[in-house]
Design a protein around this motif. Structure first.
Motif, PDB file in Angstrom:
ATOM      1  N   SER A  95       3.582  67.238  88.918  1.00 55.11           N
ATOM      2  CA  SER A  95       2.742  67.641  89.937  1.00 55.11           C
ATOM      3  C   SER A  95       2.488  66.148  91.314  1.00 55.11           C
ATOM      4  O   SER A  95       2.208  66.840  92.242  1.00 55.11           O
ATOM      5  CB  SER A  95       1.913  68.803  89.554  1.00 55.11           C
ATOM      6  OG  SER A  95       1.992  69.425  89.500  1.00 55.11           O
ATOM      7  N   ARG A 118      -5.148  67.842  98.696  1.00 52.08           N
ATOM      8  CA  ARG A 118      -4.342  68.585  98.843  1.00 52.08           C
ATOM      9  C   ARG A 118      -4.640  69.652 100.799  1.00 52.08           C
ATOM     10  O   ARG A 118      -4.684  70.361 101.484  1.00 52.08           O
ATOM     11  CB  ARG A 118      -3.699  69.496  98.229  1.00 52.08           C
ATOM     12  CG  ARG A 118      -3.346  68.586  96.904  1.00 52.08           C
ATOM     13  CD  ARG A 118      -4.168  70.537  95.283  1.00 52.08           C
ATOM     14  NE  ARG A 118      -4.755  69.544  95.485  1.00 52.08           N
ATOM     15  CZ  ARG A 118      -4.849  70.956  94.009  1.00 52.08           C
ATOM     16  NH1 ARG A 118      -4.938  71.349  93.776  1.00 52.08           N
ATOM     17  NH2 ARG A 118      -6.788  71.154  94.194  1.00 52.08           N
ATOM     18  N   ILE A 125       0.790  71.968  99.502  1.00 50.44           N
ATOM     19  CA  ILE A 125       1.151  72.456  98.031  1.00 50.44           C
ATOM     20  C   ILE A 125       1.799  72.925  98.455  1.00 50.44           C
ATOM     21  O   ILE A 125       2.846  73.725  99.540  1.00 50.44           O
ATOM     22  CB  ILE A 125       0.034  73.184  97.705  1.00 50.44           C
ATOM     23  CG1 ILE A 125      -1.198  72.801  97.443  1.00 50.44           C
ATOM     24  CG2 ILE A 125       0.328  73.810  96.537  1.00 50.44           C
ATOM     25  CD1 ILE A 125      -2.192  73.417  97.354  1.00 50.44           C
ATOM     26  N   TRP A 128       3.287  76.974  95.027  1.00 50.41           N
ATOM     27  CA  TRP A 128       2.372  78.043  94.773  1.00 50.41           C
ATOM     28  C   TRP A 128       2.722  79.348  95.160  1.00 50.41           C
ATOM     29  O   TRP A 128       2.716  79.428  96.607  1.00 50.41           O
ATOM     30  CB  TRP A 128       0.708  77.393  94.835  1.00 50.41           C
ATOM     31  CG  TRP A 128       0.215  76.470  93.930  1.00 50.41           C
ATOM     32  CD1 TRP A 128       1.147  76.050  93.217  1.00 50.41           C
ATOM     33  CD2 TRP A 128      -0.948  76.619  94.177  1.00 50.41           C
ATOM     34  NE1 TRP A 128       0.181  75.079  92.233  1.00 50.41           N
ATOM     35  CE2 TRP A 128      -0.749  75.222  92.509  1.00 50.41           C
ATOM     36  CE3 TRP A 128      -2.308  76.519  94.295  1.00 50.41           C
ATOM     37  CZ2 TRP A 128      -2.526  74.152  92.299  1.00 50.41           C
ATOM     38  CZ3 TRP A 128      -3.265  75.633  93.847  1.00 50.41           C
ATOM     39  CH2 TRP A 128      -3.442  74.765  92.944  1.00 50.41           C
ATOM     40  N   TRP A 130       0.750  83.109  96.426  1.00 46.76           N
ATOM     41  CA  TRP A 130      -0.219  83.287  97.093  1.00 46.76           C
ATOM     42  C   TRP A 130      -1.669  84.139  95.895  1.00 46.76           C
ATOM     43  O   TRP A 130      -2.548  83.689  96.295  1.00 46.76           O
ATOM     44  CB  TRP A 130       0.108  84.709  97.552  1.00 46.76           C
ATOM     45  CG  TRP A 130       0.197  86.359  97.032  1.00 46.76           C
ATOM     46  CD1 TRP A 130       1.223  86.248  96.710  1.00 46.76           C
ATOM     47  CD2 TRP A 130      -1.179  86.896  96.788  1.00 46.76           C
ATOM     48  NE1 TRP A 130       0.459  88.220  95.824  1.00 46.76           N
ATOM     49  CE2 TRP A 130      -0.417  88.024  96.191  1.00 46.76           C
ATOM     50  CE3 TRP A 130      -2.601  86.437  96.758  1.00 46.76           C
ATOM     51  CZ2 TRP A 130      -1.293  88.528  94.981  1.00 46.76           C
ATOM     52  CZ3 TRP A 130      -2.925  87.891  96.406  1.00 46.76           C
ATOM     53  CH2 TRP A 130      -2.205  89.068  95.476  1.00 46.76           C
ATOM     54  N   ARG A 132      -2.819  81.666  93.539  1.00 39.60           N
ATOM     55  CA  ARG A 132      -2.828  80.525  92.678  1.00 39.60           C
ATOM     56  C   ARG A 132      -3.340  80.067  94.112  1.00 39.60           C
ATOM     57  O   ARG A 132      -4.464  79.266  93.430  1.00 39.60           O
ATOM     58  CB  ARG A 132      -1.872  79.687  92.219  1.00 39.60           C
ATOM     59  CG  ARG A 132      -1.988  79.029  91.924  1.00 39.60           C
ATOM     60  CD  ARG A 132      -2.661  78.726  90.646  1.00 39.60           C
ATOM     61  NE  ARG A 132      -3.407  77.549  90.111  1.00 39.60           N
ATOM     62  CZ  ARG A 132      -2.929  76.456  89.461  1.00 39.60           C
ATOM     63  NH1 ARG A 132      -1.375  76.949  88.746  1.00 39.60           N
ATOM     64  NH2 ARG A 132      -3.157  75.452  88.329  1.00 39.60           N
ATOM     65  N   LYS A 133      -2.827  80.340  94.670  1.00 40.71           N
ATOM     66  CA  LYS A 133      -3.516  79.889  96.084  1.00 40.71           C
ATOM     67  C   LYS A 133      -4.880  80.279  96.687  1.00 40.71           C
ATOM     68  O   LYS A 133      -5.570  80.108  96.701  1.00 40.71           O
ATOM     69  CB  LYS A 133      -2.597  80.065  97.423  1.00 40.71           C
ATOM     70  CG  LYS A 133      -1.286  78.637  97.437  1.00 40.71           C
ATOM     71  CD  LYS A 133      -0.875  79.083  99.034  1.00 40.71           C
ATOM     72  CE  LYS A 133       0.915  78.578  99.357  1.00 40.71           C
ATOM     73  NZ  LYS A 133       0.981  78.628  99.867  1.00 40.71           N
ATOM     74  N   SER A 136      -7.676  79.172  93.498  1.00 37.79           N
ATOM     75  CA  SER A 136      -7.849  77.789  93.985  1.00 37.79           C
ATOM     76  C   SER A 136      -9.402  77.793  95.232  1.00 37.79           C
ATOM     77  O   SER A 136      -9.381  76.640  94.950  1.00 37.79           O
ATOM     78  CB  SER A 136      -6.783  76.674  94.099  1.00 37.79           C
ATOM     79  OG  SER A 136      -6.864  75.715  94.590  1.00 37.79           O
ATOM     80  N   ASP A 205       4.057  71.909  92.533  1.00 38.36           N
ATOM     81  CA  ASP A 205       3.638  72.708  91.354  1.00 38.36           C
ATOM     82  C   ASP A 205       4.578  71.800  90.167  1.00 38.36           C
ATOM     83  O   ASP A 205       5.943  71.757  90.260  1.00 38.36           O
ATOM     84  CB  ASP A 205       4.211  73.907  91.191  1.00 38.36           C
ATOM     85  CG  ASP A 205       3.523  75.029  89.455  1.00 38.36           C
ATOM     86  OD1 ASP A 205       2.319  74.340  89.630  1.00 38.36           O
ATOM     87  OD2 ASP A 205       3.153  76.064  90.744  1.00 38.36           O
ATOM     88  N   SER A 211       1.532  76.038  83.284  1.00 40.79           N
ATOM     89  CA  SER A 211       0.689  75.723  83.369  1.00 40.79           C
ATOM     90  C   SER A 211      -0.600  76.775  82.379  1.00 40.79           C
ATOM     91  O   SER A 211       0.007  77.098  81.529  1.00 40.79           O
ATOM     92  CB  SER A 211      -0.012  76.495  84.404  1.00 40.79           C
ATOM     93  OG  SER A 211      -1.662  76.484  84.542  1.00 40.79           O
TER      94      SER A 211
END
Length: 235
Positions: A95, A118, A125, A128, A130, A132-133, A136, A205, A211
């Motif tokens: 990554s 990022r 990024i 990813w 939505w 995961r975004k 985060s 990713d 993960s």
């Protein structure tokens, strides 16, 4: 000027050889990689041992899955023992682009800690969804607000430290062992008054493997951030 790169691994057999080769292809003088493997059942350890015959690479074998934070702490301790002046941490899953390493080193000439970010102009990024975004961004906003952090990408795992930072911030007192580890490390660095700069990077990713983020990590993240804030209020 010795440089050490710390790479924690757990089931990264599909990535680690590509990553190690890409790093050493940069031809950076006095660079050594320290791989901290948490007893990967997929044979990652065996691959790293073979690589160490051809590259300046040290393998730290751990007999159980002991966590990201403790893996980095073990790597930091070894890097300091080796006399490294610059210590870089990065993921094993490709990554983080090895081609960005020289840029981090260049920025470190005028900073104490450099983050491959990022979340600043030019950073992004790729890959990813939505969910995961959302997770985060929520974690970043929460920790930046509660801990009053100046850095924008507080969860980034692509970081370069000067030796004096890791010697000064009390690594032995760090309690976080999951993904809250990165925030605690940054919090201690900023609180100690060290200069932190961010440079833009593209985070892609992982393409191979799974993960490692779990519900336990998410819970620990919020609990640890709150405890750090409470401790700060009491000081």
């Amino acid at each position: 000027m010795k440089i050490a790169i710390i790479i924690p691994t757990y089931n990264e057999k599909d990535n680690i050889q590509k990553l190690v080769k890409a790093i050493f292809d940069l031809k950076i003088p006095e660079l050594e990689i320290i791989v901290v493997d948490d007893n990967s059942p997929d044979g990652t350890e065996t691959i790293v041992e073979k690589l160490s015959a051809n590259y300046p690479l040290l393998l730290i074998k751990r007999r159980a899955k002991l966590g990201l934070g403790s893996a980095y702490l073990a790597g930091f301790a070894q890097a300091l023992k080796m006399g490294a002046e610059f210590i870089l941490e990065m993921d094993a899953d490709l990554s983080h682009d090895p081609l960005d390493i020289p840029r981090l080193l260049e920025a470190a000439q005028k900073a104490d800690m450099v983050i491959g970010s990022r979340k600043i102009d030019g950073g992004k990024i790729i890959g990813w969804g939505w969910t995961r975004k959302l997770m985060s961004n929520g974690a970043m906003r929460f920790s930046r607000w509660l801990l009053e952090l100046k850095t924008k990408d507080v969860t980034a795992g692509f970081r370069l430290f000067r030796r004096k930072v890791l010697e000064s911030i009390g690594l032995e007192n760090i309690k976080s062992n999951g993904y809250a580890f990165q925030e605690e490390l940054l919090y201690r660095t900023e609180k100690a008054g060290f200069k932190v700069v961010e440079i833009p990077v593209t985070f892609i990713d992982r393409q191979e493997g799974k993960s490692k983020l779990s519900k336990k990590d998410i819970l620990e993240f919020f609990v640890r951030i709150i405890r750090l804030r409470i401790k700060n209020y009491s000081n």
